[in-house]
Write a protein that holds these residues in place. Sequence first.
Motif, PDB file in Angstrom:
ATOM      1  N   ARG A   1       7.076  -0.671 -22.073  1.00  0.00           N
ATOM      2  CA  ARG A   1       6.529   0.674 -22.276  1.00  0.00           C
ATOM      3  C   ARG A   1       6.956   1.603 -21.144  1.00  0.00           C
ATOM      4  O   ARG A   1       7.363   2.752 -21.376  1.00  0.00           O
ATOM      5  CB  ARG A   1       5.013   0.603 -22.375  1.00  0.00           C
ATOM      6  CG  ARG A   1       4.363   1.939 -22.704  1.00  0.00           C
ATOM      7  CD  ARG A   1       2.878   1.798 -22.978  1.00  0.00           C
ATOM      8  NE  ARG A   1       2.137   1.373 -21.800  1.00  0.00           N
ATOM      9  CZ  ARG A   1       1.629   0.160 -21.629  1.00  0.00           C
ATOM     10  NH1 ARG A   1       1.787  -0.773 -22.555  1.00  0.00           N
ATOM     11  NH2 ARG A   1       0.952  -0.164 -20.532  1.00  0.00           N
ATOM     12  N   VAL A   2       6.901   1.114 -19.913  1.00  0.00           N
ATOM     13  CA  VAL A   2       7.266   1.951 -18.762  1.00  0.00           C
ATOM     14  C   VAL A   2       8.765   2.247 -18.763  1.00  0.00           C
ATOM     15  O   VAL A   2       9.185   3.355 -18.412  1.00  0.00           O
ATOM     16  CB  VAL A   2       6.828   1.271 -17.444  1.00  0.00           C
ATOM     17  CG1 VAL A   2       7.369   2.032 -16.236  1.00  0.00           C
ATOM     18  CG2 VAL A   2       5.316   1.165 -17.379  1.00  0.00           C
ATOM     19  N   GLU A   3       9.572   1.258 -19.162  1.00  0.00           N
ATOM     20  CA  GLU A   3      11.030   1.471 -19.197  1.00  0.00           C
ATOM     21  C   GLU A   3      11.407   2.668 -20.066  1.00  0.00           C
ATOM     22  O   GLU A   3      12.368   3.373 -19.756  1.00  0.00           O
ATOM     23  CB  GLU A   3      11.732   0.224 -19.752  1.00  0.00           C
ATOM     24  CG  GLU A   3      11.842  -0.909 -18.759  1.00  0.00           C
ATOM     25  CD  GLU A   3      12.500  -2.130 -19.380  1.00  0.00           C
ATOM     26  OE1 GLU A   3      13.013  -2.984 -18.624  1.00  0.00           O
ATOM     27  OE2 GLU A   3      12.521  -2.225 -20.639  1.00  0.00           O
ATOM     28  N   ARG A   4      10.683   2.901 -21.124  1.00  0.00           N
ATOM     29  CA  ARG A   4      11.033   3.957 -22.079  1.00  0.00           C
ATOM     30  C   ARG A   4      10.121   5.177 -21.985  1.00  0.00           C
ATOM     31  O   ARG A   4      10.239   6.092 -22.805  1.00  0.00           O
ATOM     32  CB  ARG A   4      10.970   3.396 -23.515  1.00  0.00           C
ATOM     33  CG  ARG A   4      11.860   2.194 -23.730  1.00  0.00           C
ATOM     34  CD  ARG A   4      13.326   2.514 -23.447  1.00  0.00           C
ATOM     35  NE  ARG A   4      14.143   1.306 -23.362  1.00  0.00           N
ATOM     36  CZ  ARG A   4      15.429   1.293 -23.027  1.00  0.00           C
ATOM     37  NH1 ARG A   4      16.047   2.435 -22.743  1.00  0.00           N
ATOM     38  NH2 ARG A   4      16.084   0.158 -22.961  1.00  0.00           N
ATOM     39  N   CYS A   5       9.273   5.202 -20.989  1.00  0.00           N
ATOM     40  CA  CYS A   5       8.375   6.353 -20.895  1.00  0.00           C
ATOM     41  C   CYS A   5       9.132   7.608 -20.456  1.00  0.00           C
ATOM     42  O   CYS A   5      10.198   7.522 -19.852  1.00  0.00           O
ATOM     43  CB  CYS A   5       7.211   6.055 -19.945  1.00  0.00           C
ATOM     44  SG  CYS A   5       7.650   6.030 -18.194  1.00  0.00           S
TER      45      CYS A   5
ATOM     46  N   ASP B   1      13.497  10.768 -18.037  1.00  0.00           N
ATOM     47  CA  ASP B   1      13.937  12.071 -17.541  1.00  0.00           C
ATOM     48  C   ASP B   1      14.629  11.937 -16.194  1.00  0.00           C
ATOM     49  O   ASP B   1      15.676  12.572 -15.945  1.00  0.00           O
ATOM     50  CB  ASP B   1      12.746  13.020 -17.425  1.00  0.00           C
ATOM     51  CG  ASP B   1      12.274  13.519 -18.785  1.00  0.00           C
ATOM     52  OD1 ASP B   1      13.008  13.294 -19.777  1.00  0.00           O
ATOM     53  OD2 ASP B   1      11.186  14.114 -18.863  1.00  0.00           O
ATOM     54  N   GLN B   2      14.060  11.148 -15.297  1.00  0.00           N
ATOM     55  CA  GLN B   2      14.678  10.972 -13.982  1.00  0.00           C
ATOM     56  C   GLN B   2      16.007  10.223 -14.093  1.00  0.00           C
ATOM     57  O   GLN B   2      16.977  10.539 -13.401  1.00  0.00           O
ATOM     58  CB  GLN B   2      13.729  10.221 -13.041  1.00  0.00           C
ATOM     59  CG  GLN B   2      12.680  11.104 -12.397  1.00  0.00           C
ATOM     60  CD  GLN B   2      13.318  12.172 -11.526  1.00  0.00           C
ATOM     61  OE1 GLN B   2      14.029  11.880 -10.567  1.00  0.00           O
ATOM     62  NE2 GLN B   2      13.080  13.438 -11.855  1.00  0.00           N
ATOM     63  N   LEU B   3      16.050   9.232 -14.994  1.00  0.00           N
ATOM     64  CA  LEU B   3      17.291   8.493 -15.193  1.00  0.00           C
ATOM     65  C   LEU B   3      18.379   9.409 -15.730  1.00  0.00           C
ATOM     66  O   LEU B   3      19.534   9.358 -15.291  1.00  0.00           O
ATOM     67  CB  LEU B   3      17.042   7.327 -16.158  1.00  0.00           C
ATOM     68  CG  LEU B   3      18.184   6.328 -16.342  1.00  0.00           C
ATOM     69  CD1 LEU B   3      18.527   5.643 -15.030  1.00  0.00           C
ATOM     70  CD2 LEU B   3      17.809   5.286 -17.398  1.00  0.00           C
ATOM     71  N   ASP B   4      18.037  10.291 -16.656  1.00  0.00           N
ATOM     72  CA  ASP B   4      19.019  11.226 -17.201  1.00  0.00           C
ATOM     73  C   ASP B   4      19.522  12.191 -16.131  1.00  0.00           C
ATOM     74  O   ASP B   4      20.657  12.685 -16.221  1.00  0.00           O
ATOM     75  CB  ASP B   4      18.405  12.018 -18.357  1.00  0.00           C
ATOM     76  CG  ASP B   4      18.246  11.163 -19.611  1.00  0.00           C
ATOM     77  OD1 ASP B   4      18.891  10.099 -19.680  1.00  0.00           O
ATOM     78  OD2 ASP B   4      17.479  11.559 -20.502  1.00  0.00           O
ATOM     79  N   ALA B   5      18.689  12.463 -15.143  1.00  0.00           N
ATOM     80  CA  ALA B   5      19.097  13.383 -14.082  1.00  0.00           C
ATOM     81  C   ALA B   5      20.063  12.730 -13.099  1.00  0.00           C
ATOM     82  O   ALA B   5      21.034  13.358 -12.647  1.00  0.00           O
ATOM     83  CB  ALA B   5      17.868  13.906 -13.343  1.00  0.00           C
ATOM     84  N   VAL B   6      19.811  11.460 -12.753  1.00  0.00           N
ATOM     85  CA  VAL B   6      20.615  10.821 -11.708  1.00  0.00           C
ATOM     86  C   VAL B   6      21.769   9.988 -12.265  1.00  0.00           C
ATOM     87  O   VAL B   6      22.783   9.784 -11.589  1.00  0.00           O
ATOM     88  CB  VAL B   6      19.738   9.946 -10.795  1.00  0.00           C
ATOM     89  CG1 VAL B   6      18.685  10.790 -10.090  1.00  0.00           C
ATOM     90  CG2 VAL B   6      19.095   8.799 -11.562  1.00  0.00           C
ATOM     91  N   TRP B   7      21.610   9.476 -13.490  1.00  0.00           N
ATOM     92  CA  TRP B   7      22.662   8.620 -14.072  1.00  0.00           C
ATOM     93  C   TRP B   7      22.651   8.868 -15.583  1.00  0.00           C
ATOM     94  O   TRP B   7      22.221   8.036 -16.374  1.00  0.00           O
ATOM     95  CB  TRP B   7      22.391   7.141 -13.790  1.00  0.00           C
ATOM     96  CG  TRP B   7      23.613   6.247 -13.856  1.00  0.00           C
ATOM     97  CD1 TRP B   7      24.355   6.002 -14.938  1.00  0.00           C
ATOM     98  CD2 TRP B   7      24.183   5.489 -12.785  1.00  0.00           C
ATOM     99  NE1 TRP B   7      25.384   5.129 -14.648  1.00  0.00           N
ATOM    100  CE2 TRP B   7      25.301   4.792 -13.325  1.00  0.00           C
ATOM    101  CE3 TRP B   7      23.878   5.329 -11.438  1.00  0.00           C
ATOM    102  CZ2 TRP B   7      26.094   3.948 -12.545  1.00  0.00           C
ATOM    103  CZ3 TRP B   7      24.676   4.489 -10.671  1.00  0.00           C
ATOM    104  CH2 TRP B   7      25.779   3.810 -11.215  1.00  0.00           C
ATOM    105  N   PRO B   8      23.141   9.999 -16.025  1.00  0.00           N
ATOM    106  CA  PRO B   8      22.986  10.393 -17.433  1.00  0.00           C
ATOM    107  C   PRO B   8      23.794   9.519 -18.384  1.00  0.00           C
ATOM    108  O   PRO B   8      24.840   8.981 -18.030  1.00  0.00           O
ATOM    109  CB  PRO B   8      23.500  11.833 -17.450  1.00  0.00           C
ATOM    110  CG  PRO B   8      24.414  11.919 -16.284  1.00  0.00           C
ATOM    111  CD  PRO B   8      23.843  11.025 -15.232  1.00  0.00           C
TER     112      PRO B   8
END
Length: 690
Positions: free
Chosen positions: A390-394, A399-406
């Motif tokens: 659940r946390v992996e896909r929250c 959003d943070q992952l898309d910002a640093v490693w899109p």
Amino acid sequence: MTSPHPALEPALESVLRAERAHHEACRTALAAMVEGAAEQVVTGEDVSASGADAEVLGYRLRSRAAAMRELPPGPLFFGRLDFADDAPGHGGQHYHLGRTRITEDPAAPPLVIDWRAPVSRAFYQASARAPQGVAVRRRFGWAPGSRGDSADLTGLEDEHLDRGETRDSAIVDSAIVDSAIVAREIERPRVGPMRDIAATIQPEQDDLVRAGLADSVCVQGAPGTGKTAVGLHRAAYLLYTHPERLRRSGLLILGPNPTFLGYIAEVLPALGETGVRQSTLLGEIARHPVTGTDPADTARVKHDARMAEVLRRALYARVAAGAARDLVVAEGPARWRVSAGELAAVVDQVRAEQPPYGTGRERVRARVVRLLRDRAERRSGLRPASWVRRVERCRPVTDQLDAVWPRVRPEEILAELLTDGEALAGAADGLLDAAERAALHWPRPPRSYRSARWSAADLVLLDELAGLIEHPEGHGHIVVDEAQDLSPMECRAIARRAAFGSLTVLGDLAQGTTPWAARDWSVHLRHLGRPDAAVVALTAGFRVPGAVLALANRLLARLDVAVPAARSLRTDGELTLRPTDDVQGATVTAVRAALAHEGSIAVIAADPDLPALQRALAAAGVETAGPDTLGARVTLVPASLVKGLEYDHVIAVEPAAVVEAEERGAHRLYVVLTRAVSRLDVVHSRPLPC
């Protein structure tokens, strides 16, 4: 063949009758094997086993049954070995050799031994000087085009190696030149698709065919030396020797174009190997249809090895540790936090590990979630796997992952490079000059990558990007033919698919016709990921007559490659030079003269000259076909497509025009002149370039 001495005729006829009777027994046994394979499929479908076991068993049984049914008709054996009484392991035994093993019962001695079996190697390697325990080697002569009728067995040759009597007494570089059966098999007319050479493999070819699966080999083969056949027979040998491993990992044959693939398509099935993927490199890597074309300068830059680093920089420019912000994940009243500094450190750490881009993104996600989990568990106990998922896909993590490693698509990266001058300048800094960057720029940028018209070179770049994002599925072995024409970027595409397998690289530097063709195998092998692969030169030609090869060899001085001159083992064949003021009329005359002989005829000319020649031949009542029509009597072939093909009679039209048609036209002419198996006519109104 049947002895010319009348006194020996009855004895030889008696031997032939016995061998024909053996062939009849083989035909009966093979029919039973085919029927038995089909029955095993029915029985296998009823076995009591787990679903997975039953599926695997069913697949294997069906594959075997299909392979048995698809064996092409033809003679069931081509040779025989009689071992001396004191031969280790085989004393007093005799074996017939053919393209597949034939037996009346699995427990009974085979009626025919597969040409790939270890004992069969003596058929190709034994000689009077080193008999390897062989007393007599017998070769069988079959009527041309035989479909396996025993009456088609028309002759035989025996070599008494134990007596020092051998038909290879006139060996030239280990190649048999004194066997009438071998010579007739090599020289018989080239009509239809390529044939296997299991009956005529020479010792140096056999060494390459039987190279181990772990070995990568590069064959520098002069015209007519059988390099393509060697590669295909090595594929068949590896499939026989390592069936389970290659069934899992796969074996791939790569050819230069569909015409060539059609020409070689029947070789592996004739050797008992069906279901092998044969494709072009473009067919393997294409993510989109080719709808665009590149100017020559643009294509040259796109195929350059420096583009690999340009693309890598462009892709990883999307990774931005500096874009990290504090990450907060809520769980009821609790709040779990990863600071911007911690997130940036994770990104930097993962990037330093240099994983594939897609793997790196998921690695960042996993490590961030691990930090969150550690903090949650320190406060309130263990968290289940469902919590982690659940946390992996929250939303906050994503959003943070898309910002640093899109997440990216190869098309997005390449379209940006080809349309955005600043993005290209940044990625190509120190690698490409201004003119090269300008050559890459799309003159009419599409609205988005979705509407882009991709060229063939673009597809190679997209494959490079896709390989940087996620490693492609590999193969246990890849055979690459006409490899000298591959670009560095194309070599890299193949290397990615052979990362955990081996390669058979086939080519001839003198036949390199692309602007980026190899000048040195060491450079090419480095791009293919096999810098230590052995390079073996084949120079003894069995296909091209000596007079034809002598003319072609005169071109070698004009080619910017260092290769040994090819030498023909054939003294037959004809070369006719036809100087004329009427090229089309002389071509018609040459074709009519060729029609008086048996075999295939090819009219080869520079691509722009072909339509006029076709009209002239049609007006003269000569029916012609294109190169994709296998078995045609007269074929019109553009010079750009003739590589790898062969014809009995070649009419090469206006060699000077072939040379002028492209940047490496002299190499192209070298290819054209070496397609003839029996006769070559050169029609020209201008001075010959050689």
